[in-house]
Every structure is written in C-alpha cells, then in structure tokens.
Design a protein around this motif. Structure first.
Motif, PDB file in Angstrom:
ATOM      1  N   HIS A 187       0.798  -1.230   0.000  1.00 25.64           N
ATOM      2  CA  HIS A 187       0.000   0.000   0.000  1.00 25.64           C
ATOM      3  C   HIS A 187       0.832   1.283   0.000  1.00 25.64           C
ATOM      4  N   ARG A 188       1.732   1.439   0.961  1.00 25.07           N
ATOM      5  CA  ARG A 188       2.448   2.707   1.100  1.00 25.07           C
ATOM      6  C   ARG A 188       3.354   2.976  -0.102  1.00 25.07           C
ATOM      7  N   VAL A 189       4.038   1.932  -0.581  1.00 22.48           N
ATOM      8  CA  VAL A 189       4.915   2.098  -1.738  1.00 22.48           C
ATOM      9  C   VAL A 189       4.090   2.379  -2.988  1.00 22.48           C
ATOM     10  N   ALA A 190       2.952   1.703  -3.106  1.00 25.72           N
ATOM     11  CA  ALA A 190       2.099   1.899  -4.274  1.00 25.72           C
ATOM     12  C   ALA A 190       1.530   3.313  -4.326  1.00 25.72           C
ATOM     13  N   GLN A 191       1.279   3.919  -3.177  1.00 28.83           N
ATOM     14  CA  GLN A 191       0.772   5.285  -3.155  1.00 28.83           C
ATOM     15  C   GLN A 191       1.780   6.266  -3.753  1.00 28.83           C
ATOM     16  N   ASN A 192       3.072   6.041  -3.468  1.00 29.89           N
ATOM     17  CA  ASN A 192       4.109   6.967  -3.916  1.00 29.89           C
ATOM     18  C   ASN A 192       4.688   6.625  -5.281  1.00 29.89           C
ATOM     19  N   HIS A 193       4.551   5.362  -5.699  1.00 27.43           N
ATOM     20  CA  HIS A 193       5.138   4.904  -6.967  1.00 27.43           C
ATOM     21  C   HIS A 193       4.120   4.005  -7.671  1.00 27.43           C
ATOM     22  N   THR A 194       2.977   4.594  -7.975  1.00 22.85           N
ATOM     23  CA  THR A 194       1.815   3.823  -8.399  1.00 22.85           C
ATOM     24  C   THR A 194       2.079   3.001  -9.655  1.00 22.85           C
ATOM     25  N   ALA A 195       2.559   3.618 -10.706  1.00 25.06           N
ATOM     26  CA  ALA A 195       2.730   2.897 -11.972  1.00 25.06           C
ATOM     27  C   ALA A 195       3.707   1.740 -11.822  1.00 25.06           C
ATOM     28  N   THR A 196       4.808   1.980 -11.134  1.00 24.75           N
ATOM     29  CA  THR A 196       5.833   0.940 -10.971  1.00 24.75           C
ATOM     30  C   THR A 196       5.317  -0.229 -10.153  1.00 24.75           C
ATOM     31  N   ILE A 197       4.748   0.049  -8.984  1.00 28.82           N
ATOM     32  CA  ILE A 197       4.340  -1.013  -8.072  1.00 28.82           C
ATOM     33  C   ILE A 197       3.092  -1.729  -8.574  1.00 28.82           C
ATOM     34  N   ILE A 252     -10.760   3.152  -5.135  1.00 28.36           N
ATOM     35  CA  ILE A 252     -10.514   3.576  -3.766  1.00 28.36           C
ATOM     36  C   ILE A 252     -10.891   2.458  -2.791  1.00 28.36           C
ATOM     37  N   GLY A 253      -9.997   2.193  -1.849  1.00 27.00           N
ATOM     38  CA  GLY A 253     -10.276   1.194  -0.827  1.00 27.00           C
ATOM     39  C   GLY A 253      -9.962  -0.224  -1.238  1.00 27.00           C
ATOM     40  N   HIS A 254      -9.397  -0.423  -2.425  1.00 33.39           N
ATOM     41  CA  HIS A 254      -9.069  -1.758  -2.907  1.00 33.39           C
ATOM     42  C   HIS A 254      -7.673  -1.755  -3.525  1.00 33.39           C
ATOM     43  N   CYS A 255      -7.154  -2.957  -3.740  1.00 32.11           N
ATOM     44  CA  CYS A 255      -5.908  -3.094  -4.491  1.00 32.11           C
ATOM     45  C   CYS A 255      -6.145  -2.635  -5.922  1.00 32.11           C
ATOM     46  N   CYS A 256      -5.075  -2.190  -6.586  1.00 35.06           N
ATOM     47  CA  CYS A 256      -5.200  -1.699  -7.969  1.00 35.06           C
ATOM     48  C   CYS A 256      -5.452  -2.837  -8.961  1.00 35.06           C
ATOM     49  N   VAL A 257      -5.292  -4.081  -8.485  1.00 34.95           N
ATOM     50  CA  VAL A 257      -5.479  -5.254  -9.341  1.00 34.95           C
ATOM     51  C   VAL A 257      -6.704  -6.013  -8.876  1.00 34.95           C
TER      52      VAL A 257
END
Length: 223
Positions: free
Chosen positions: A172-182, A210-215
């Motif tokens: 979650h935290r890494v994906a918030q800051n580096h969304t496309a990569t993670i 919102i509130g879910h994984c991007c996948v």
C-alpha cells in the motif's frame, strides 16, 4: 504470512506490552555479550525473580535465546552450576494490520536492479518479468489462487460475477508513492501466480479503485 505465523507474530508483539519486559528486551539487545539474570535485574532495579520471569517469557515469545556458561572459568567437579544467559534472537518479528509485505516489494526491486545491471535491459520490463517469475513460483506451491491471495494478504472477496475483489494491497504505502511501478509489478506477480496454479477461470486486470488493491481478478472470457 500464513495464519499460524501471523498468530505467532501477534503473540510476540503482545508479549512486550509490559513495560518491564520491554525494558529487559531493550537492555539485553544493547549488550555485546549474553546477559545473566542478576546482571539484568541490577541494571533495571528489579527483583531477580521478576527479571527471571520476564526474561523467560521473552524466550518463549522468540525475542531472546539462551545459553549456559560458567563465567568463573572453572570446570569439573566443584565448579558450580553454569549460569543461564540471555541474548537477542537473530531473527525479527514483524506484523502489520492490515497485512503488508514490503519485504516482497524490496526483494522484487532488488532482483530487478541486479538483473538490469547485469543484462543492460530496461528496469521496468525487467521488474515485471521478475515479478511474474516469483508469482509463478508462489502459484506452483499453492493449491488455488485464493490460497495465494490469502497468504499474501490481499483479502479477496467475491465480486458477484465470478471474479475477485482484493480489499487490501500488501504494498500500500509504496504503491501510493510509486503507483505505476508497483501496480505494474503487482499485476505481473498475480499473473504469474495464475499461471503457476493453473488458474484459467479468472484473468488478472489493472483496475484501481478507492479502498481496494489496484489489481482484481475477473471472469476469463472464452478462449
């Protein structure tokens, strides 16, 4: 992390809620050599019996390990009983609520950087290939895709259309800051897992919400 390992980690964390026990753990961890009960009790100004009780509870919880030594250097008959000594365990205890796996993200990124340096290939496709390989290995070691998702902390729920919504992101935290990569690596990881577990009924898609994984996993269309 499976349920048993997560339970053990929670128990370990709960065991240092007591301030005396936490102080003993911190004291022992700072020492360059194993610590005896008398030494720990004197350092923290507590009764020897109290120190012994808490030290042994820390051993049971996995924070400390023990050994026995005769510190006076004497051996043989009359040398006296060896002292029970405590030192910090070499492992680590980590637990998060909801479950996170930043260690997996770090492993994927490290592998990708090393391979990109070695081969000269671009880092992003290298990361996604490395993630696919790891996912495939995880899938091969599991009985179902749902098992993989639960083990990694995705908290899958049925979407009512033969797919799965992932209500937690382990990164979650890494994906918030580096969304496309993670998120790209996340999709590749789960794509590899579907291949490893031979999941043909569902496909992995990027679908941030919102509130879910991007996948999420959706019902696969006809071949």
């Amino acid at each position: 992390m499976d349920d048993s390992a997560r339970h053990d980690a929670l128990v370990a964390v709960a065991s240092i809620a007591d301030p005396q026990r936490r102080a003993l753990l911190e004291f022992v961890a700072r020492q360059p050599e194993p610590v005896g009960r008398d030494e720990a009790a004197r350092a923290l100004g507590m009764a020897r019996g109290t120190a012994a009780f808490h030290l042994d509870r820390l051993v049971e919880a996995g924070w400390l390990v023990t050994e026995f030594q005769r510190r006076n250097g004497r051996t043989g008959p009359g040398a006296g009983r060896p002292a029970k000594l405590y030192s910090a365990a070499s492992g680590e205890v980590s637990v998060s609520v909801p479950e996170r796996h930043y260690d997996i993200a770090a492993e994927l990124l490290s592998r990708a950087v090393e391979e990109s340096d070695r081969t000269g290939r671009p880092i992003r496709p290298t990361l996604e290939r490395v993630a696919t390989d790891l996912g495939r290995a995880l899938g091969s070691a599991s009985d179902s895709m749902t098992e993989v998702l639960q083990r990694l902390g995705y908290e899958p729920v049925d979407d009512g259309a033969d797919g799965l919504l992932l209500t937690n992101c382990p990164f979650h935290r890494v994906a918030q800051n580096h969304t496309a990569t993670i998120c790209g690596a996340n999709r590749a990881l789960l794509q590899g897992a579907t291949e490893g577990v031979d999941e043909e009924a569902r496909a992995v898609v990027l679908e941030p919400r919102i509130g879910h994984c991007c996948v999420r996993l959706v019902a696969a269309g006809p071949a």
